[in-house]
Design an enzyme around this catalytic site. Structure first.
Site, PDB file in Angstrom:
ATOM      1  N   GLU A   1       0.805  -1.211   0.000  1.00 55.55           N
ATOM      2  CA  GLU A   1       0.000   0.000   0.000  1.00 55.55           C
ATOM      3  C   GLU A   1       0.846   1.272   0.000  1.00 55.55           C
ATOM      4  OE1 GLU A   1      -1.998  -3.477   1.697  1.00 55.55           O
ATOM      5  OE2 GLU A   1      -0.138  -2.475   2.246  1.00 55.55           O
TER       6      GLU A   1
ATOM      7  N   CYS B   1      -2.399   3.571   0.746  1.00 56.34           N
ATOM      8  CA  CYS B   1      -3.565   3.660  -0.121  1.00 56.34           C
ATOM      9  C   CYS B   1      -4.473   2.466   0.143  1.00 56.34           C
ATOM     10  CB  CYS B   1      -3.130   3.713  -1.592  1.00 56.34           C
ATOM     11  SG  CYS B   1      -2.293   2.222  -2.153  1.00 56.34           S
TER      12      CYS B   1
END
Length: 175
Positions: A121, A142
């Site tokens: 992420e 994210c």
């Protein structure tokens, strides 16, 4: 879902070498640290999601991810490499992120530590000045990850007198 399948979904192929592929030694170090802390690193890649960019929508705004800039003031154990690694792993776990690689460097003579936990992420980075009781961290995630959860882990681990957090929503212009 297997880690290899999750990485493939992110455009990474574990069967092909690259300059960012972690070595067997690094894989072992991460696995040993995970075992030592009892952590079970979560995988948040959702194969059923039709959207493959893993952008976030919050408050009617679509963006790439949340970037936290965190300063710890009056903190302790900032020269303890093993403790810092365990803390970063716990940050990843509590944030429901996926750890791909972790690399830390111990400086001499002051004992400061600089490094990064690379995530599916994005990342968590740290640089410490133990002689000043100061640590600068960067937490960017994210997808379904929950980067704010790392703040509590950092407070509990390093016991700072003060924590300063700035938040940025990255990629609003792209969303």
């Amino acid at each position: 879902m297997s880690k290899a399948h999750a990485l493939f979904q992110l455009g990474m192929d574990l069967n092909q070498g690259s300059s960012t592929t972690q070595t067997e030694e690094n894989k072992t170090a991460v696995q040993d640290a995970i075992k030592a802390t009892g952590s079970g690193i979560s995988n948040v890649v959702n194969l059923d999601d039709d959207r493959k960019d893993y952008f976030i929508e919050r408050d009617g705004i679509r963006f790439a991810g949340t970037h936290l800039i965190i300063d710890l003031l009056g903190a302790s154990r900032l020269d303890d490499l093993e403790f810092i690694q365990e803390t970063l792993i716990e940050c990843v776990e509590k944030s429901k992120a996926t750890l791909l690689h972790i690399h830390l460097h111990h400086f001499t003579p002051n004992g400061g530590v600089s490094g990064v936990a690379v995530l599916a992420e994005s990342h968590i980075s740290i640089h410490t000045w133990p002689e000043k009781g100061y640590a600068a961290l960067d937490v960017f995630m994210c997808g379904d990850a929950e980067p704010h959860n790392a703040i509590t882990v950092l407070k509990d681990a390093f016991g700072p007198d003060k924590v300063v957090v700035d938040e940025f929503r990255r990629g609003k212009e792209v969303g």
